[in-house]
Design a protein around this motif. Structure first.
Motif, mmCIF file in Angstrom:
data_model
loop_
_atom_site.group_PDB
_atom_site.id
_atom_site.type_symbol
_atom_site.label_atom_id
_atom_site.label_comp_id
_atom_site.label_asym_id
_atom_site.label_seq_id
_atom_site.Cartn_x
_atom_site.Cartn_y
_atom_site.Cartn_z
ATOM 1 N N GLU B 36 -50.667 49.536 2.523
ATOM 2 C CA GLU B 36 -49.511 49.901 3.334
ATOM 3 C C GLU B 36 -49.442 51.425 3.538
ATOM 4 N N THR B 37 -49.879 52.171 2.559
ATOM 5 C CA THR B 37 -49.787 53.628 2.624
ATOM 6 C C THR B 37 -50.702 54.225 3.696
ATOM 7 N N ASP B 38 -51.730 53.503 4.077
ATOM 8 C CA ASP B 38 -52.677 54.033 5.054
ATOM 9 C C ASP B 38 -52.399 53.564 6.474
ATOM 10 N N GLY B 39 -51.276 52.901 6.690
ATOM 11 C CA GLY B 39 -50.978 52.406 8.021
ATOM 12 C C GLY B 39 -49.810 53.145 8.644
ATOM 13 N N ALA B 40 -49.686 53.011 9.950
ATOM 14 C CA ALA B 40 -48.649 53.741 10.673
ATOM 15 C C ALA B 40 -47.252 53.342 10.189
ATOM 16 N N ARG B 41 -47.042 52.027 9.977
ATOM 17 C CA ARG B 41 -45.721 51.575 9.551
ATOM 18 C C ARG B 41 -45.338 52.177 8.201
ATOM 19 N N GLY B 42 -46.310 52.253 7.295
ATOM 20 C CA GLY B 42 -46.051 52.825 5.982
ATOM 21 C C GLY B 42 -45.718 54.304 6.080
ATOM 22 N N ARG B 43 -46.464 55.012 6.940
ATOM 23 C CA ARG B 43 -46.186 56.445 7.099
ATOM 24 C C ARG B 43 -44.774 56.641 7.635
ATOM 25 N N ASN B 44 -44.392 55.801 8.584
ATOM 26 C CA ASN B 44 -43.028 55.896 9.115
ATOM 27 C C ASN B 44 -42.000 55.761 8.000
ATOM 28 N N GLN B 45 -42.253 54.794 7.119
ATOM 29 C CA GLN B 45 -41.319 54.558 6.027
ATOM 30 C C GLN B 45 -41.203 55.803 5.151
ATOM 31 N N LEU B 46 -42.361 56.375 4.787
ATOM 32 C CA LEU B 46 -42.337 57.539 3.892
ATOM 33 C C LEU B 46 -41.675 58.740 4.571
ATOM 34 N N ILE B 47 -41.952 58.902 5.848
ATOM 35 C CA ILE B 47 -41.391 60.055 6.559
ATOM 36 C C ILE B 47 -39.888 59.884 6.754
ATOM 37 N N ARG B 48 -39.492 58.648 6.955
ATOM 38 C CA ARG B 48 -38.061 58.369 7.053
ATOM 39 C C ARG B 48 -37.363 58.810 5.759
ATOM 40 N N LEU B 49 -37.973 58.488 4.627
ATOM 41 C CA LEU B 49 -37.384 58.873 3.340
ATOM 42 C C LEU B 49 -37.399 60.390 3.172
ATOM 43 N N LEU B 50 -38.486 61.021 3.611
ATOM 44 C CA LEU B 50 -38.580 62.479 3.526
ATOM 45 C C LEU B 50 -37.451 63.117 4.330
ATOM 46 N N ALA B 51 -37.279 62.634 5.546
ATOM 47 C CA ALA B 51 -36.260 63.211 6.431
ATOM 48 C C ALA B 51 -34.858 62.957 5.893
ATOM 49 N N ALA B 52 -34.694 61.826 5.209
ATOM 50 C CA ALA B 52 -33.374 61.511 4.667
ATOM 51 C C ALA B 52 -33.119 62.257 3.364
ATOM 52 N N GLY B 53 -34.104 63.059 2.930
ATOM 53 C CA GLY B 53 -33.936 63.823 1.695
ATOM 54 C C GLY B 53 -33.977 62.953 0.456
ATOM 55 N N GLU B 54 -34.597 61.776 0.572
ATOM 56 C CA GLU B 54 -34.614 60.868 -0.574
ATOM 57 C C GLU B 54 -35.843 61.038 -1.452
ATOM 58 N N LEU B 55 -36.699 61.977 -1.094
ATOM 59 C CA LEU B 55 -37.904 62.169 -1.901
ATOM 60 C C LEU B 55 -37.791 63.431 -2.749
ATOM 61 N N GLU B 56 -38.048 63.281 -4.025
ATOM 62 C CA GLU B 56 -38.066 64.421 -4.942
ATOM 63 C C GLU B 56 -39.167 65.391 -4.502
ATOM 64 N N PRO B 57 -38.916 66.701 -4.624
ATOM 65 C CA PRO B 57 -39.981 67.647 -4.278
ATOM 66 C C PRO B 57 -41.267 67.370 -5.073
ATOM 67 N N ALA B 58 -41.111 66.787 -6.257
ATOM 68 C CA ALA B 58 -42.286 66.509 -7.083
ATOM 69 C C ALA B 58 -43.287 65.582 -6.390
ATOM 70 N N VAL B 59 -42.817 64.745 -5.468
ATOM 71 C CA VAL B 59 -43.752 63.812 -4.833
ATOM 72 C C VAL B 59 -44.249 64.336 -3.482
ATOM 73 N N HIS B 60 -43.812 65.522 -3.092
ATOM 74 C CA HIS B 60 -44.213 66.030 -1.778
ATOM 75 C C HIS B 60 -45.724 66.208 -1.661
ATOM 76 N N ASP B 61 -46.325 66.667 -2.781
ATOM 77 C CA ASP B 61 -47.769 66.862 -2.723
ATOM 78 C C ASP B 61 -48.484 65.527 -2.539
ATOM 79 N N ASP B 62 -47.989 64.524 -3.251
ATOM 80 C CA ASP B 62 -48.535 63.174 -3.103
ATOM 81 C C ASP B 62 -48.383 62.702 -1.654
ATOM 82 N N LEU B 63 -47.204 62.951 -1.099
ATOM 83 C CA LEU B 63 -46.947 62.531 0.284
ATOM 84 C C LEU B 63 -47.906 63.234 1.247
#
Lengths: 887, 452
Positions: B36-63
């Protein structure tokens, strides 16, 4: 509450579980970071919930070890394919493990000769399609998501698609399953159970149809690890008709009219006003603005009859008031049409950013009413609704579109969606035709099913997964502490209300007329209720008194169905023999269990005489005219063709039965598609009366074929050659009924059905081939059959009327005899396995019988219903199951 | 983290994503891993969380690492029924994660030094030229028949046969050659020397200049013979790589430099043989719309950009092989549509028309001509596992066509496809359609006879 229990049981142990999982599948394939957890938190529906852990196994053996570990730690497991489910099926609403099966994506074998593919669950539907297409074959289930969705997911949801109208939904194409139970036990069925043992049989061995329960169970009963799937020859050609209407009711009238005109399309798709508009705007279809409904009707087949069939369908459409009806022969135009149909749901994002994807089914005759009701609701709520669907089987996808940032509209949208589902139920439909219950439809289950049926669902769930490890909170509504011990879910006590049962017959002569009596079938008595109420009362009295109940019809197959027994009272449905209703527009009828083929055929002829359409019950000609339809359902008598084609179970839309608590249970409707709840119709079909007594059956009907022909090929003494010829015709001609018969039988020399006896006497064999369909197609198939016979060194000749009837009759007898032989052989092999010294040792093929016994024990705790019909020597498995459960 | 405006816009766009997975259907990276992480839908999900400020800075590098598996091929955007531009969303997220100063570390250095100007890449290519010209390459790979082992071998295989110097370095000499060829060609073919009155600035991108001199020479030659007035301005890198890595500031710097270099009014058309350069240049107007000093000129520059085949078809060219009866050698060609040209600019037919104008050429279509080749600039190096799987799919498709020659209109695709062909044991390197056209003109010029 089960929710709390699950939450608490995952919290403490999840890191331990994660370690154990890494040992099983390797570090790389266990994901537990916050990003990955959010990536496996959704499907294509609207519900989101993150798992604690994602595990990606590479094999069935790994799945078994994963399940054992999860079971030990009581952590829930949710199997997931591509995550394209629309009802929240693979969303882990109670946390736990998401078991992503994407790495198990091998096509293990593709047997072109027998047209069987054995695949792992993670194989993408389209990948199977293209592998099969290289051999001119196809896998018929074709959900819109086929380019991305997995076969395992399709199985778990019992997926359909446009082709379902002609070729049926997923369950019809399943020939064997292997799955892992919640405790890690491996179970195999059908093709996959007999691997390495007996030669493949034309007939399914009689047993509880466990695989049918798995299909559509949404991952709540087991994790499917291998599937044996039927492939079909791709139709040589297809032709598409595009008809536009100014109202949906006109389109619905046209669809209903197809059956009346004797037409069986391979797809009949409908699109509403908004969808047409969107397709016009974004895909440039250029359809007239006046069109408020659009039908895409497709026919496939060998070719010769297509132009005429399409022309006739166009005429039907015009008679129903179509603005236009044009044939799209150009492949590019057809592709564009289908692209529009497939993409239209996605285009909803252009109207509103969110949508609730509906999936209701109504009887075909009520499609127009549903459209009208939705239009009214849409107007009242002021929320746009998209309408597309499979009009041919009444399965519609009303999509309520809304802006999720607007709380008012969001609330209105959800209310509107609920109103649509309620309306579908009002119209005699189902809450879900192909998307599944998941979590999104869970709230409707109590409206859709009676408490008795919901209890039966739970009983099955408990037999498979007593600790609710597998996909908890899905598919069937949760109840507090839903375990066997809970009084709410155990079988309620039977109330005897002093009502006298129907007269008890003990006269041996009378008993003998129903195949009872004598040392082998020594029933203590017989009851023959004449009304539904009497039937219920009789069962109530018997089970209340702890008496064994032996459900029979006219006793035609009693000698076959029962092991030698003594005692118990037979309940015959012979006098419950009415045709309750025939619904030509829905191509269905409801008959009492004791109704015979003759009676139904008479009623259908009467309908035609009164100006109605010529309809028939698909496998009429292959049955003894006086055997009861209910009895055939109970035994799941096999169809005439190859691989269960036309099997009784494929003809059942609904059932009413009396359960072990003497309660009346109903399931199914006049709709072809219904994936809500477990497939009890298929469980009861072939249960040989061991789970209840069938009171009435809703059967599907089909337009009577335009043309029928019988060919006979004489093979002389060469039985092998006759058999070979029969096999090659079965494989090549989808619609054929093929049997090898003793040539004696053709002359009408009496009941000479036993092939082995005849072969000793005369040793003269013939192949009988029955063809049916459109006139041109039948002519085409005749040519094919002749060529095949020639190739086999035989000559196939067209039989004239009288001889044709005799040939069919001989074929019917031979067919019945072959089945009886198969049943007895199967029973012997079970008995042999039973007597074997390693009996009881766990293996994939022995786990099935244990599981079946658990189901029996759940649904009939005192084993009162037809224990003598249990395929296995009951006592062993019964006690085995008790031991197993107490461990 | 304050939300960069591009990410905020992306998040608004993402509301329309209903997770239908039609994007996964076409995502080449997802097909390779099915994670899921390598597909467009998965990226959308992660970016949605990033934009919503729901991701800890600690995981930004992973993202950041996860978003690196996006090829920016745009297939998802084209397939999305709701019109979500996932590729733009990914770019916005990469920008947000890179921060205002852009990427750091090795990639930052590469972006800011090597990929700055065609000359900079040319300098770096020098040791590779020596590797080629010294015969060391031939020695190590047994004349190209045996690839070097492992990852190095994969990268080595990507290297085309390098000319001894870059296109620019040899330009003066090439102009002389052209003049000489033109004389013979006009004489033989009998086409009257004509000027079309179209003044063309040839935007010879970094990669073409350094590694595909043959393509540049062909483009220059074809245009010259057909009467276009060609100049080769001094330009900066187009900035595509910088955009892909979220280095927006540097992208804007490069865009301004190029607008300065290309906004002279006497330029009618800006032509390039590189799909990626063409696509990036056409976005300058939009990129610099907020900069009053550049907005107008950037829009004008963007409007003048054409891919070479596009210009030939629009502006006209002489079909080769008309002037003589010499039998043409049959050549079956499969054309790979570069993402940036087909989906980016909608240019699909023109390269095929140029190919089909060449005598003897028959076009054999790939089953998936618009599937990304997996090259995607540096993707082949940074994501070798996924890249190789996508390339294998492309190569299977090519081999199934039975074509002898693979053609495309992007030097980055040519690197990747070249590796696929080399490792697959196919002798012919990928070509640009203009190369085949140029060869045909040369054949015309050299054929005895001429118009009767």
């Amino acid at each position: 509450m089960s929710t709390n229990r699950t939450a608490s049981r995952t919290a403490g142990s999840i890191s331990t579980v994660a370690r154990a999982m890494r040992d099983i599948v390797g570090r790389r394939w266990v994901l537990d970071g916050s990003l990955d957890r959010s990536l496996y938190a959704y499907d294509a529906g609207t519900v989101e919930a993150a798992p604690d852990l994602i595990v990606l196994p590479a094999s069935g053996a790994e799945v078994q070890r994963i399940m054992r570990t999860a079971h030990r730690h009581q952590v829930s497991v949710v199997a997931r394919g591509a995550g394209t489910c629309l009802s929240g099926g693979p969303v882990p609403v109670q946390g736990g493990i998401v078991l992503a099966l994407n790495r198990m994506c091998r096509i293990l074998s593709l047997d072109v000769e027998r047209r069987i593919a054995v695949v792992e669950p993670g194989v993408i539907n389209a990948a199977l399609q293209s592998a099969a297409a290289r051999h001119g074959l196809g896998f018929m289930p074709d959900p819109s998501s086929l380019a991305i969705s997995t076969v395992g997911g399709n199985a778990a949801e019992n997926a359909g698609g446009p082709r379902a109208i002609k070729h049926g939904v997923f369950r019809r194409h399943q020939l064997g399953l292997e799955w892992v139970l919640a405790d890690g036990t491996l179970v195999a069925s059908g093709e996959l159970a007999r691997a390495g043992h007996a030669a493949p049989s034309r007939f399914d061995a009689p047993a509880l149809n466990l695989a049918a329960l798995l299909i559509g169970s949404e991952g709540t009963l087991g994790v499917i690890t291998r599937l044996a799937l039927a492939l079909e020859p791709l139709p040589a050609t297809s032709s598409t008709l595009l008809a536009l209407f100014d109202s949906p009711s006109g389109a619905a009238r046209a669809v209903a009219g197809l059956a009346g005109a004797g037409l069986c399309p391979s797809a009949a798709e409908i699109m509403g006003r908004l969808d047409i508009q969107l397709a016009n705007e974004h895909l440039g279809l250029g359809l007239p603005a006046a069109a408020n409904a659009l039908l895409v009707i497709e026919f496939d087949g060998p070719g010769p009859a297509l132009p005429r069939l399409v022309a006739r369908a166009a005429e039907v459409a015009r008679n129903a008031g179509a603005l236009s009806a044009e044939t799209a022969t150009d492949p590019a135009a057809r592709a564009r049409l289908w692209a529009a149909r497939r993409a239209s749901t996605g285009l909803y994002g252009r109207v509103r950013s969110a949508s609730i994807s509906g999936d209701v089914t109504v009887p075909r005759s009520r499609v127009a009413e549903l459209f009208a009701a939705v239009a009214d609701l849409e107007r009242e709520a002021g929320v746009p609704v998209g309408m597309v669907g499979h009009a041919g089987d009444g399965n519609l996808h009303p999509a309520v579109l809304f802006d999720p940032t607007d709380p008012g509209e969001t609330a209105a949208a959800h209310a509107l969606d609920r109103a649509i589902v309620a309306k579908a139920l009002d119209l005699g439909g189902s809450i879900t035709g192909e998307h599944g219950v998941g979590v999104e439809k869970l709230g409707f289950m109590r409206q859709a099913f009676s408490p008795e049926v919901l209890r039966a669902f739970w009983a099955i769930k408990i037999a498979f997964d007593p600790d609710e490890i597998l996909n908890p909170g899905k598919a069937i509504p949760a109840v507090s502490g839903s375990t066997t011990a809970d009084p709410e879910w155990s079988v309620p006590p039977v109330h005897r209300d002093g009502e006298a049962p129907a007269r008890l017959v003990t006269d041996p002569v009378e008993l003998a007329r129903f195949g009872l009596g004598g040392p082998a079938c020594a029933a203590a008595g017989l009851v023959i209720p004449e009304t539904h109420e009497q039937l219920v009362a009789a069962v109530r009295a018997l089970v209340g008194g702890g008496t064994t109940v032996i459900p029979i019809g006219r006793g035609t197959h009693a000698h076959l169905a029962f092991r030698p027994f003594e005692g118990g009272v037979a309940v015959s449905t012979a006098r419950l023999d009415r045709v309750i209703s025939i619904d030509p527009d829905d191509l269905s009828c409801v008959v009492e269990a004791g109704c015979t083929h003759q009676t139904l055929a008479r009623a259908l002829r009467q309908l035609a005489r009164e100006g109605g359409p010529h309809l028939r019950y698909a496998i009429d000609a292959w049955r003894q005219p006086d055997s009861t339809l209910g009895g055939e359902v109970a035994m799941d008598l096999p169809g005439p063709g190859w691989r269960g084609r036309g099997a009784t179970r494929e003809q059942i839309l609904g059932l009413t039965w009396i359960n072990a608590a003497a309660e009346v249970c109903r399931i199914g409707a006049r709709t072809v598609k219904d994936v809500a709840g477990y497939d009890l119709t298929r469980l009861l079909c072939g249960s040989w009366g061991t789970l209840g007594i069938i009171a009435d059956v809703t059967l599907r009907l089909e337009p009577a074929p335009e043309c029928e022909a019988v060919l006979v090929a004489h093979a002389g003494h060469d039985l092998a050659r006759a058999t070979e010829c029969a096999e090659s015709v079965r494989h090549a001609v989808e619609t054929a009924m093929v049997e090898v018969v003793a040539t004696d039988g053709l002359a009408g020399s009496g009941d000479n059905g036993d092939r082995d006896a005849v072969s000793v006497e005369t040793g003269d064999w013939s192949v009988v081939i029955g063809l049916a369909g459109a006139t041109e197609d039948v002519a085409h198939w005749q040519g094919v059959v002749s060529r095949l016979a020639d190739a086999g060194g035989l000559r196939a000749e067209l039989a004239a009327d009288g001889p044709a009837r005799q040939a069919l009759e001989a074929a019917r007898r031979a067919h019945a005899q072959a089945w009886v032989t198969a049943v007895l052989k199967n029973r012997h092999s079970h008995d042999a396995a039973d007597a074997a010294p390693d009996r009881g040792k766990p293996s994939a093929s022995s786990a099935g019988p244990f599981l079946a016994a658990k189901i029996k024990s759940q649904l009939d705790p005192n084993w009162l219903f037809a224990p003598m019909a249990w395929v296995l020597s009951d006592q062993g498995y019964r006690s085995g199951s008790v031991t197993n459960a107490s461990q | 983290m304050t939300l960069p405006s591009n990410l905020a816009a992306a998040a608004a766009d993402l509301i329309a994503c209903n997770k239908c997975a039609l994007c996964q259907e076409v995502c080449p990276a997802f097909a390779a891993t099915t994670l899921e992480t390598d597909g467009a839908r998965g990226r959308n999900q992660l970016i949605r969380l990033l934009a919503a400020g729901e991701l800890e800075p600690a995981v930004h590098d992973d993202l950041r690492k996860r978003l690196a598996t996006c090829l920016l091929c745009g297939a998802c955007t084209a397939a999305c029924p709701s019109g979500v531009a996932t590729d733009q969303v990914v770019v916005a997220a990469r920008e947000a994660l890179a921060g205002p100063s852009g990427p750091t570390g090795l990639m930052g250095t590469v972006l800011h030094t090597v990929l700055r100007h065609p000359k900079a890449l040319d300098k770096v290519t020098l040791p590779l030229r020596l590797y080629e010209s010294s015969g060391l390459r031939s020695l190590l790979t047994k004349g190209g028949t045996r690839p070097l082992p492992g990852r190095i071998g994969r990268m080595e295989a990507m290297l085309p046969a390098l000319p001894s110097r870059s296109f620019r370095a040899g330009l003066a000499q090439w102009q002389a050659t052209i003049a000489e060829v033109a004389d013979r060609w006009h004489a033989k073919v009998g086409v009257r020397r004509q000027e079309r009155g179209v003044r063309v600035a040839y935007f010879c991108g970094c990669l073409t200049n350094a590694m595909f001199g043959g393509v540049a020479e062909a483009v220059y030659g074809v245009l010259s013979l057909n009467g276009y007035q060609v100049g080769v301005p001094d330009i900066a890198c187009c900035g595509a790589a910088h955009e892909a890595y979220g280095d927006r500031e540097f992208l804007l710097t490069l865009a301004r430099r190029n607008v300065d270099a290309l906004s002279a009014p006497e330029i009618d058309v800006i032509v390039t043989d590189c799909a990626t350069c063409a696509h990036t240049l056409t976005k300058y107007g939009q990129l610099l719309a907020g900069d009053p000093a550049y907005a107008d000129r950037a829009a004008q520059v963007a409007a003048k950009v054409r891919e070479a085949c596009q210009l030939l078809v629009e502006g006209g060219f002489v079909a080769p092989g008309q002037a003589h009866d010499a039998a043409s050698t049959p050549l079956s060609v499969a054309y790979h549509d570069p993402c940036h040209l087909a989906r980016g600019l909608g240019v699909r037919e023109q390269p095929r028309q140029v190919l089909q104008s060449v005598p003897g050429v028959t076009l054999r279509e790939l089953a998936e001509p618009e599937l990304c080749c997996g090259g995607a600039g540096s993707f082949a190096v940074t994501q070798p596992a996924i890249s190789e799987q996508i390339l294998a799919r492309k190569m299977d498709d090519f081999l199934a066509t039975g074509a002898a020659q693979l053609a495309t209109t992007c030097p980055a695709c040519m690197l990747q496809l070249g590796a696929g062909l080399r490792l697959g044991g196919v002798a012919e390197r990928p070509v640009h359609p203009c190369e085949l056209l140029w060869r045909a003109y040369l054949a015309d010029a050299d054929t005895a006879g001429g118009r009767p």
